[in-house]
Design an enzyme around this catalytic site. Sequence first.
Site, PDB file in Angstrom:
ATOM      1  N   GLY A 153       0.828  -1.215   0.000  1.00 27.21           N
ATOM      2  CA  GLY A 153       0.000   0.000   0.000  1.00 27.21           C
ATOM      3  C   GLY A 153       0.856   1.256   0.000  1.00 27.21           C
ATOM      4  O   GLY A 153       1.771   1.385   0.799  1.00 27.21           O
ATOM      5  N   GLY A 168       1.987   4.888   3.562  1.00 28.85           N
ATOM      6  CA  GLY A 168       2.947   4.050   2.844  1.00 28.85           C
ATOM      7  C   GLY A 168       4.040   4.871   2.187  1.00 28.85           C
ATOM      8  O   GLY A 168       5.224   4.528   2.236  1.00 28.85           O
ATOM      9  N   LYS A 208     -11.144   1.675  17.245  1.00 31.45           N
ATOM     10  CA  LYS A 208     -10.004   1.969  18.115  1.00 31.45           C
ATOM     11  C   LYS A 208     -10.330   1.643  19.570  1.00 31.45           C
ATOM     12  O   LYS A 208      -9.476   1.140  20.314  1.00 31.45           O
ATOM     13  CB  LYS A 208      -9.604   3.441  17.953  1.00 31.45           C
ATOM     14  CG  LYS A 208      -8.991   3.711  16.569  1.00 31.45           C
ATOM     15  CD  LYS A 208      -8.921   5.194  16.243  1.00 31.45           C
ATOM     16  CE  LYS A 208      -8.261   5.423  14.875  1.00 31.45           C
ATOM     17  NZ  LYS A 208      -8.423   6.830  14.415  1.00 31.45           N
ATOM     18  N   GLY A 235      -2.557  11.617   9.783  1.00 29.47           N
ATOM     19  CA  GLY A 235      -1.627  12.225   8.832  1.00 29.47           C
ATOM     20  C   GLY A 235      -0.540  11.232   8.467  1.00 29.47           C
ATOM     21  O   GLY A 235      -0.087  10.437   9.300  1.00 29.47           O
TER      22      GLY A 235
END
Lengths: 436, 436
Positions: free
Chosen positions: B14, B19, B208, B310
């Site tokens: 990816g 990545g 999460k 980010g």
Amino acid sequence: MSSASKPIGVAVLGMGNVGTEVVRILTESTGDLQARVGAPLELRGVAVRDINTARPSIPAELLTDDPAALVARDDVDIVIELIGGIEPPRTHIRTALQSGKSVVTANKALLADYTGELAAAAAEARVDLYFEAAVAGAIPVIRPLMQSLAGDTVQRVAGIVNGTTNFILSAMAETGADYAETLAEAGRLGYAEADPTADVEGYDAAAKAAILASIAFHSRVTAADVYREGISSITPADLASAAQLDCTIKLLSICERVVDADGAQRISARVYPALIPLSHPLATVNGVFNAVVVEAENAGRLMFYGQGAGGVPTASAVMGDVVMAARNRVYSGRGPLESTYASLPIAPIGSVPTRYYVAMEVADRPGVLAQVAGEFASRDIGIAVVRQEGAQDRARLVVVTHRAPDGALSETVAALEKMDAVTKISSVLRLEGTDD
Amino acid sequence: MSSASKPIGVAVLGMGNVGTEVVRILTESTGDLQARVGAPLELRGVAVRDINTARPSIPAELLTDDPAALVARDDVDIVIELIGGIEPPRTHIRTALQSGKSVVTANKALLADYTGELAAAAAEARVDLYFEAAVAGAIPVIRPLMQSLAGDTVQRVAGIVNGTTNFILSAMAETGADYAETLAEAGRLGYAEADPTADVEGYDAAAKAAILASIAFHSRVTAADVYREGISSITPADLASAAQLDCTIKLLSICERVVDADGAQRISARVYPALIPLSHPLATVNGVFNAVVVEAENAGRLMFYGQGAGGVPTASAVMGDVVMAARNRVYSGRGPLESTYASLPIAPIGSVPTRYYVAMEVADRPGVLAQVAGEFASRDIGIAVVRQEGAQDRARLVVVTHRAPDGALSETVAALEKMDAVTKISSVLRLEGTDD
């Protein structure tokens, strides 16, 4: 690992605040600890100064006043050193590591000077040397720096890592009381020791800065490499000036990667009370709380906050290390040790860019401000803020500079001190936590 | 470890935001990474959707559109999965682990449901499965919970772990704009995706929460176990009411150990927008920042703060895991895996003690308040705050309760809804972060 893994033997050296809590957790949480380690943790003994002191929570047969004999036992796999000071801990830890035992310690004074020697012994014997509790009590800082940021480049670590001084500065800011009075109050409340020198003069914070800098920058930094000033000369007037500048004063441990004009990297490690803007994340860390801000190239700014001292929180950090060291023995693994491959040199304080706050008493007559400003200008130091308050024939003048080499700033202060028009330099502090 | 240790081969699956940054770090920081790992890290290949897309920063021969073949290569030791979604990542990761490769992933959706299966494969093969980047981006949370707190008992984990919703709620609080408007603005600024459902309806935060709860409580918690509400019904009036109560509104992921009257422990995992006092450490976490507060029996309250999303910050967390996984291969060690020995059951939301904030429109006539208050009293729910603002014949009534079982609170709201005097229930939110 099978559930039949053989027990991991644990020895505790020292039964102070932290040791007592570590023994309590080892005794109370056996089921959870076994499940997390993959083998039972068994307490083999506790070395104390006086085995005759009543300790109802520990079976008498576990107590010994011979730590060396306890460390030497074949059925001890992990030694938890909580005695403090350089000797005998240094010898006990080295002996333990050399005989293939893993070591967990909270001894910042020892680590600040002897991590190299001890880490070499641990590497040689292929065992763990863990010390999360040595910096900032319960707050995970060592493990995040060593492991979580292992793929990043740390630029800066700045923290409030001494609870005593933070209690004193927070209380002074809140009450307006002076230093001596507040120190006495901290002593009464149990936040300052009978001899508070190690805390208030910044030695404790400097030891922690040395440990943090070594890890953050993969280099050897000892306590002697850390520039250090304490908080004993901070006055209510400084805190009032700070407040007028929308700042507060904190004792900071700062570890910074500084880059010379020619691109060479050095490490600045320093401890001093500094003004920081009220909007800075460290400004709201009050009382006995600790916090560490880490700035890394890719991660950006991270903050870790929590209880930096006290037997119970510190024992949590010790026990995290004990479980990981025990688990590594069960699975034949090892955590990372200190590494010094980068070997960055130390930047002398004079070369480090800082900002100064200078408060002085000056004669209130024409030309004085120009003369004072001239001393800064002649050393190419920009002035960010000037405040002058007249009082009869004398005035209090406060100057806050832009960033400049600390040496040029301190030279300027020395020159101001010699000026006739300057009656007295009341205070020189640095300003940290600003971008400019 | 000798300096001649053989290279560790790395495959990246990816090439999105994260990545791309991981590949950049792997390519740029070879010296530092080698020193930290104890062997060179070598990039064997990068699996992308379309190998014809121009990627000037990567040698063409490293690109492949066949991730399965890349994972299968003998010279790949560590697979970094950054594709996202359940399949094909699940298959690639399982295959990698089964063939003895370590895996680093940031895939929260996958982990929330399949950590058990994947951790079992990792345990079987004695390799690492690391996923620090799956929760809160660059902020170390997984490692502190798994390792630093391994000797403690976590009571509660509460965090702001979704940047999109935190940006929207922060902006609404600041500007007074409504939800739709602010969501559109977030989209324009790149903080919300074209289909924002996973973020704004709390699915991302719930995944999460499942991961955090599993680790914190050594139990199996999947996304379906997490009670979930999104932020799309939050109004400017709610934020104004919150401000009047010295609170703000945040989307929280809460994982809590709850103890029944009979002492049985359960896990509550829940995601919803809640009022929190402005004095709470999470109240000042604004914009795209994330923070996680952990409360443990001995450590007390810890807070971890930083950039939660980010490409660059998340890549820092991925690379920390890669270095640790690589180091474990060099030293034949292994990090801890998920453990579910405690196997605590999930507490249904109805049984969890919470506090409610209820805003309603009521007829402004005598007796209405008594009637409303009676509904709370009849279910033994204490009222902490009542505010009524009259407007002609109608009034806006705000009630904040003390802590009570969520089921009793929601029943009360249902009963209020049926009352003639209650024209409309405008808003029902929970209040968190208070001690009472």
